[in-house]
Design an enzyme around this catalytic site. Structure first.
Site, PDB file in Angstrom:
ATOM      1  N   GLU A  21      -5.778 -10.952  -1.415  1.00  0.00           N
ATOM      2  CA  GLU A  21      -6.637 -10.774  -0.227  1.00  0.00           C
ATOM      3  C   GLU A  21      -8.106 -10.733  -0.612  1.00  0.00           C
ATOM      4  O   GLU A  21      -8.878  -9.937  -0.095  1.00  0.00           O
ATOM      5  CB  GLU A  21      -6.285  -9.463   0.507  1.00  0.00           C
ATOM      6  CG  GLU A  21      -4.829  -9.278   0.842  1.00  0.00           C
ATOM      7  CD  GLU A  21      -4.556  -8.009   1.662  1.00  0.00           C
ATOM      8  OE1 GLU A  21      -5.520  -7.380   2.130  1.00  0.00           O
ATOM      9  OE2 GLU A  21      -3.374  -7.673   1.832  1.00  0.00           O
ATOM     10  N   GLU A  40       0.795  -1.244   0.000  1.00  0.00           N
ATOM     11  CA  GLU A  40       0.000   0.000   0.000  1.00  0.00           C
ATOM     12  C   GLU A  40       0.826   1.294   0.000  1.00  0.00           C
ATOM     13  O   GLU A  40       0.566   2.216   0.779  1.00  0.00           O
ATOM     14  CB  GLU A  40      -0.983  -0.015   1.185  1.00  0.00           C
ATOM     15  CG  GLU A  40      -1.877  -1.254   1.186  1.00  0.00           C
ATOM     16  CD  GLU A  40      -2.848  -1.346   2.369  1.00  0.00           C
ATOM     17  OE1 GLU A  40      -2.689  -0.590   3.335  1.00  0.00           O
ATOM     18  OE2 GLU A  40      -3.769  -2.170   2.310  1.00  0.00           O
TER      19      GLU A  40
HETATM   20  C1  HXH Z   1      -5.604  -4.861   3.886  1.00  0.00           C
HETATM   21  N1  HXH Z   1      -5.763  -3.447   3.796  1.00  0.00           N
HETATM   22  C2  HXH Z   1      -4.251  -5.236   4.494  1.00  0.00           C
HETATM   23  O1  HXH Z   1      -3.298  -5.461   3.474  1.00  0.00           O
HETATM   24  C3  HXH Z   1      -4.335  -6.496   5.351  1.00  0.00           C
HETATM   25  O2  HXH Z   1      -3.098  -6.694   5.966  1.00  0.00           O
HETATM   26  C4  HXH Z   1      -5.410  -6.393   6.393  1.00  0.00           C
HETATM   27  O3  HXH Z   1      -5.464  -7.576   7.190  1.00  0.00           O
HETATM   28  C5  HXH Z   1      -6.697  -6.137   5.745  1.00  0.00           C
HETATM   29  C6  HXH Z   1      -6.743  -5.434   4.589  1.00  0.00           C
HETATM   30  C7  HXH Z   1      -6.966  -3.033   3.166  1.00  0.00           C
HETATM   31  C8  HXH Z   1      -7.398  -1.652   3.510  1.00  0.00           C
HETATM   32  C9  HXH Z   1      -7.032  -0.639   2.710  1.00  0.00           C
HETATM   33  C10 HXH Z   1      -7.440   0.656   2.967  1.00  0.00           C
HETATM   34  C11 HXH Z   1      -8.226   0.949   4.056  1.00  0.00           C
HETATM   35  C12 HXH Z   1      -8.579  -0.090   4.885  1.00  0.00           C
HETATM   36  C13 HXH Z   1      -8.169  -1.378   4.607  1.00  0.00           C
HETATM   37  O4  HXH Z   1      -8.701   2.216   4.279  1.00  0.00           O
HETATM   38  C14 HXH Z   1      -9.161   2.880   3.166  1.00  0.00           C
HETATM   39  C15 HXH Z   1     -10.123   2.314   2.326  1.00  0.00           C
HETATM   40  C16 HXH Z   1     -10.575   2.975   1.200  1.00  0.00           C
HETATM   41  C17 HXH Z   1     -10.052   4.205   0.897  1.00  0.00           C
HETATM   42  C18 HXH Z   1      -9.087   4.764   1.732  1.00  0.00           C
HETATM   43  C19 HXH Z   1      -8.655   4.095   2.861  1.00  0.00           C
END
Ligand code: HXH
Length: 332
Positions: A242, A134
Site C-alpha cells: 500500500e 493489522e
Molecule cells: C490501510 N490502513 C488499510 O489497510 C487500507 O485498507 C486502507 O484503504 C488504507 C490504509 C492504514 C491505517 C493504519 C492505521 C491507522 C489508519 C490507517 O490509524 C493509526 C495510525 C497510526 C497509529 C495508530 C493508528
C-alpha cells in the site's frame, strides 16, 4: 504519454508493480496509466468485507467484477484485500439472530462461507490475498490488537483464518499485512508472531509491508533493510502492499499548503529513489510493489490523518503526469 517508459515493463524481471484502484480509475487518464505502467491492481475498498458482503444474504460484486474484468482484459493480476480486519467489516458478522454476540461456531461458519464465495469468484485472477490485516497492537506492551475476530474466534484465530483461505485457494500467496511493520517497535512483535505461525505450520507465504511512508523519516531505509532481512529469514516472501510517500510527518497537522514545495518534491524524489534501490537489491524475496492509488489527483491521504488536506504522495501528479519521482525509479 505513450512514449514514456513503462514502469511495469522496467521491473518485469524484479517484481509486479501494482496500484490500488476504485472503479472510476479504470477509465480515462487513470485507466491509461494503469494499462501502461501497472501489471497488478488491488481494490482499494471494493473487496473489503463490509463492501462486498454488506448483509448476510447479499453480496455486492459489481465493483470487484469490473476490476477483475479490467485486469483480465489488460493482462494484469489482482491482490485480494482483505478477509479479516477490524475495520470496514459488517456488524452482522459478529451478531446472532437475537442481536447478541455470535458464537465462535457461527462466526467461523460465516467466515468460511464468505471466503469460499469470494475465493471462488476471484481466484483465477488473484495472485495474493491479504488474509489478515493489522492484527498487531500499536501499544508498546501489548502484542495483539483486541478485535472482535480475536475475541470471538480465540487466540489461535490467525492460523485458523489462513487455513480457511488455504482450503479455498491453494495457489495464491497468502499474506499477513500491516502498517509500520518496518519500525522496530512493531517489527519485533510482528517477527515474533510470524515466527510462531511458521513454526505451527500455518499456510502463510508472506508478509505485506503497507509502506505508508513520508519524505521526512531519516530512519526509513535502515528500518526497511532490517525488516526485509528479518522477515525473509523466516522463509517468507515480502510484498509492498500500500505504498505512498506523504509530504507530511504523521504528527504534522498543517493545512495551509496548496501545492508541494520544490524542497518537498526533491525529498520525495530521493526517498523513491532510495526505496526502489532497496527493493531491487531484495528482488529475490520481494514479489510485488503496490502504490496505494494511481495519481495525486485522488489519494486516501487527502483525508488521513487530516480530513480534507491535500497530499501528493504518489509518482504521477494531479494531472496524471509522471513526477520526478517516477523518472528516478525507471532510470537506474
Ligand atoms: C490501510 N490502513 C488499510 O489497510 C487500507 O485498507 C486502507 O484503504 C488504507 C490504509 C492504514 C491505517 C493504519 C492505521 C491507522 C489508519 C490507517 O490509524 C493509526 C495510525 C497510526 C497509529 C495508530 C493508528
Amino acid at each position: 504519454m505513450q512514449k514514456i517508459q513503462s514502469l511495469a515493463e522496467t521491473y518485469k524481471n524484479y517484481f509486479k508493480i501494482g496500484a490500488a484502484v476504485t472503479v472510476e480509475d479504470l477509465q480515462g487518464l487513470h485507466g491509461d496509466l494503469l494499462k501502461r505502467h501497472f501489471n497488478s491492481i488491488t481494490a482499494e475498498n471494493a473487496m473489503k468485507f463490509g463492501e462486498i458482503h454488506p448483509k448476510e444474504d447479499w453480496y455486492d460484486f459489481e465493483k470487484a467484477d469490473k476490476m477483475k474484468e479490467f485486469a483480465l482484459n489488460n493482462n494484469m493480476k489482482m491482490r485480494g484485500h482483505t478477509f479479516v480486519w477490524h475495520n470496514q467489516t459488517s456488524d452482522w458478522v459478529f451478531l446472532d439472530k437475537n442481536g447478541r454476540e455470535a458464537s465462535r461456531e457461527l462466526v467461523l461458519e460465516r467466515l468460511k462461507e464468505h471466503v469460499k464465495v469470494v475465493c471462488n469468484r476471484y481466484k483465477d485472477v488473484v495472485y495474493a490475498w491479504d488474509v489478515v490485516n493489522e492484527a498487531i497492537e500499536d501499544k508498546l506492551n501489548e502484542q495483539y490488537r483486541d478485535t472482535k475476530w480475536r475475541r470471538i474466534l480465540g487466540e489461535d484465530y490467525i492460523k485458523t483464518v489462513f487455513e480457511i483461505v488455504k482450503a479455498e485457494d491453494s495457489e495464491a500467496a497468502l499474506i499477513y499485512n500491516d502498517y509500520n511493520n518496518e519500525i522496530p517497535y512493531k517489527m519485533e512483535k510482528t517477527y515474533k508472531m510470524l515466527k510462531e505461525l511458521v513454526e505451527k505450520g500455518t499456510p502463510m507465504d508472506g508478509v505485506g509491508l503497507q509502506a505508508h511512508w513520508n519524505i521526512w523519516d531519516r530512519n526509513l531505509i535502515g528500518n526497511l533493510r532490517k525488516a526485509i532481512e528479518r522477515y525473509a529469514s523466516l522463509g517468507l516472501q515480502i510484498q509492498i502492499t500500500e505504498m505512498d510517500v506523504s509530504m507530511f510527518e504523521f504528527e504534522d497537522r498543517r493545512k495551509d499548503l496548496v501545492e508541494p514545495t520544490s524542497e518537498m518534491l526533491y525529498l520525495q524524489e530521493m526517498v523513491y529513489d532510495n526505496i526502489f534501490s532497496v527493493f531491487r537489491e531484495y528482488k529475490d524475496v520481494i514479489t510485488s510493489v503496490t502504490f496505494w492509488g494511481v495519481s495525486d489527483k485522488y489519494t486516501w491521504k487527502d483525508n488521513f490523518p487530516v480530513p480534507g488536506r491535500k497530499d501528493w504522495p504518489l509518482i504521477f501528479d494531479v494531472k496524471s503526469q509522471p513526477k520526478a519521482s517516477f523518472n528516478r525509479i525507471v532510470d537506474f
